[in-house]
Design an enzyme around this catalytic site. Structure first.
Site, PDB file in Angstrom:
ATOM      1  N   CYS A 251      19.632 -44.793  62.457  1.00 25.55           N
ATOM      2  CA  CYS A 251      18.946 -44.516  61.195  1.00 25.55           C
ATOM      3  C   CYS A 251      19.197 -43.117  60.645  1.00 25.55           C
ATOM      4  O   CYS A 251      18.407 -42.637  59.820  1.00 25.55           O
ATOM      5  CB  CYS A 251      17.447 -44.740  61.357  1.00 25.55           C
ATOM      6  N   ASP A 252      20.278 -42.489  61.058  1.00 28.22           N
ATOM      7  CA  ASP A 252      20.570 -41.159  60.512  1.00 28.22           C
ATOM      8  C   ASP A 252      22.054 -41.018  60.178  1.00 28.22           C
ATOM      9  O   ASP A 252      22.719 -40.082  60.636  1.00 28.22           O
ATOM     10  CB  ASP A 252      20.152 -40.083  61.518  1.00 28.22           C
ATOM     11  N   PRO A 253      22.603 -41.936  59.350  1.00 29.12           N
ATOM     12  CA  PRO A 253      24.039 -41.898  59.080  1.00 29.12           C
ATOM     13  C   PRO A 253      24.416 -40.935  57.957  1.00 29.12           C
ATOM     14  O   PRO A 253      25.148 -41.290  57.029  1.00 29.12           O
ATOM     15  CB  PRO A 253      24.339 -43.350  58.681  1.00 29.12           C
ATOM     16  N   HIS A 254      23.878 -39.698  58.000  1.00 29.20           N
ATOM     17  CA  HIS A 254      24.326 -38.739  56.991  1.00 29.20           C
ATOM     18  C   HIS A 254      25.739 -38.260  57.349  1.00 29.20           C
ATOM     19  O   HIS A 254      26.192 -38.437  58.496  1.00 29.20           O
ATOM     20  CB  HIS A 254      23.325 -37.587  56.839  1.00 29.20           C
ATOM     21  N   ASN A 257      26.919 -36.895  60.678  1.00 35.92           N
ATOM     22  CA  ASN A 257      26.824 -37.745  61.871  1.00 35.92           C
ATOM     23  C   ASN A 257      27.849 -38.868  61.903  1.00 35.92           C
ATOM     24  O   ASN A 257      27.902 -39.626  62.865  1.00 35.92           O
ATOM     25  CB  ASN A 257      25.427 -38.366  61.970  1.00 35.92           C
TER      26      ASN A 257
END
Length: 467
Positions: A251-254, A257
């Site tokens: 849930c952190d595909p910025h 990352n």
């Protein structure tokens, strides 16, 4: 305003006294009163800027819109500076705000997105101290509340409070990395760093070093001969598999990352997935409703869109919910989101409507299951990547989502059926549905290819020659 500030200052002083009593570290930035003081000062400056800069300008005029954009930008930069100065959970909430493209003005999201990949580093000591303080998170949200009074952001506080301890448990992160690598092992383009368990603890995680360009860096991809459409398509495949089939979602595909790199040996482009601290586990019931909702959205079946949106907590706001999920206008949702690409005018319409419907969006975010909040954030980050690469969701990406939804629903139905005949019926229906999608995909490929143009031209000539 002054009375509210005085109340905040009094609360800050009391909190800081308790904090200092139990704390042996004397870094000024560790003091609650310092962080609260910065937040109050930032609120005052931003509020004053909005009041004075726009006071004497006619509302709705070109000059008003220009000045408002400038004030948005200055305020966003001040908010970013506040996050960087106060660090810890302020950074995490700032990152959440930077992903709210459908809610906040572009000046805010563009400015706060810097926190996704260029956030200042904090020591573990600092982070653990901030975890013990709930006040810091709430003060940052009070700042934002002053800027956007119609929108309640307290759900961000609760989510940050729940998720940050998990993100700081490095053994949990290592297990997540190994689980997703095994779960998606059939995707040979995915690379997840190997964990060296013998040298890792809850506070230290040693993993394989991997490097590449950020996934939104189209210039890097062009220099290295990487196809941006392939990367966007493969990233969509990964997340469709995680969300619909497995219910275990990074849930952190910025962009910081998600890296890309071309393999010198094979020439294939790899996607490198980093930072596995934050995952959302979806319940089966939620996952099935979400699958059915997306199937209805892709087919433009409005009755089922209403049904499954309401089952996911949207109530009468299901049209707004559908627009938030797809980042499309209600007109496009009714017509079919795979029928036409997003236009510039539609983007403007979506952003304008987001500003107009802030209270309803607030209500919606408070009503949907907590599982949905991280999925919305994940969707926004993935759309941001697509936007940077100019590869907004195409028909082929929706076809892949359809495949995953069909597989997921069929697998779930088979697991709940005790009849051999019924399981065979489900499998046959699944095979037929997947075959239809493959046939339609072949049709789209022929339609867009040179070979397809030749076939169409030949058929046209044959048709005319018969008359």
């Amino acid at each position: 305003m002054a009375r509210r500030a005085l109340k905040l200052a009094t609360l800050a002083a009391a909190t800081s006294g308790i904090y200092l009593y139990g704390n042996k570290f004397l870094d000024p930035n560790d003091f609650g009163v310092v962080r609260v003081g910065r937040a109050i000062a930032t609120t005052a400056v931003i509020t004053y800027d909005y009041l004075t800069s726009l006071r004497s300008v006619p509302y709705g005029s070109e000059e008003y819109d220009f000045l408002k954009s400038q004030v948005h930008l200055r305020s966003a930069e001040r908010l970013r500076e506040l996050c960087c100065a106060n660090r810890g959970t302020f950074i995490k909430v700032g990152q959440h705000l930077g992903a709210l493209d459908y809610l906040l003005p572009e000046e805010y999201t563009r400015t706060l997105k810097v926190l996704h990949s260029q956030a200042p580093q904090s020591t573990r000591q600092e982070i653990e101290q901030v975890i013990r303080e709930d006040l810091g998170k709430e003060v940052l949200l009070l700042v934002v509340k002053q800027i956007f009074p119609d929108f309640e952001f307290m759900w961000l506080v609760e989510e940050a409070k729940k998720n940050l301890p998990l993100e700081l448990d490095f053994l949990n992160e290592g297990r997540n990395a190994e689980k997703v690598a095994h779960m998606l092992k059939n995707f040979d383009f995915l690379k997840v760093p190997r964990i060296y368990w013998e040298l890792s603890t809850r506070r230290v995680l040693l993993m394989e070093f991997m490097e590449g360009g950020q996934v939104n860096d189209s210039a890097y991809m062009e220099r290295n001969g990487i196809n941006v459409n392939e990367i966007s398509r493969n990233l969509g495949k990964l997340y469709s598999e995680m969300i619909f089939v497995n219910g275990f979602v990074h849930c952190d595909p910025h962009p910081g990352n998600v890296l890309v790199k071309k393999c010198p040996a094979s020439g294939k482009a790899h996607i490198i997935l980093l930072d596995h601290g934050l995952y959302q586990v979806l319940s089966d019931s939620f996952r099935m409703d979400y699958c059915c909702l997306w199937q209805a959205l892709i087919k433009a079946d409005m009755k089922r869109v209403q049904k499954y949106s309401q089952r996911l907590g949207a109530g009468d706001l299901y049209p707004l919910f559908a627009c938030m999920l797809t980042a499309r206008s209600w007109e496009s949702v009714n017509r079919g989101i795979d029928r036409s690409p997003v236009s510039a005018s539609e983007d403007v319409e979506i952003r304008s409507n987001a500003a107009a419907y802030l209270p309803q969006i607030t209500q919606l975010l408070n009503n949907v299951p907590r599982q949905m909040l991280l999925l919305l954030k994940t969707n926004d980050l993935l759309r941001g990547i697509e936007s940077a690469l100019h590869t907004r969701a195409s028909a082929s990406s929706f076809l892949n989502m359809s495949r995953c939804c069909i597989r997921a629903v069929s697998t779930y139905q088979r697991s709940k059926s005790h009849s051999l005949c019924r399981r065979a019926q489900i499998s046959l229906s699944e095979a037929l549905s997947l075959w239809q999608i493959n046939l339609y995909e072949l049709f789209l490929w022929l339609k867009g290819s040179q070979l397809g143009n030749w076939v169409i031209a030949l058929l046209s000539r044959m048709h005319h020659s018969t008359y």
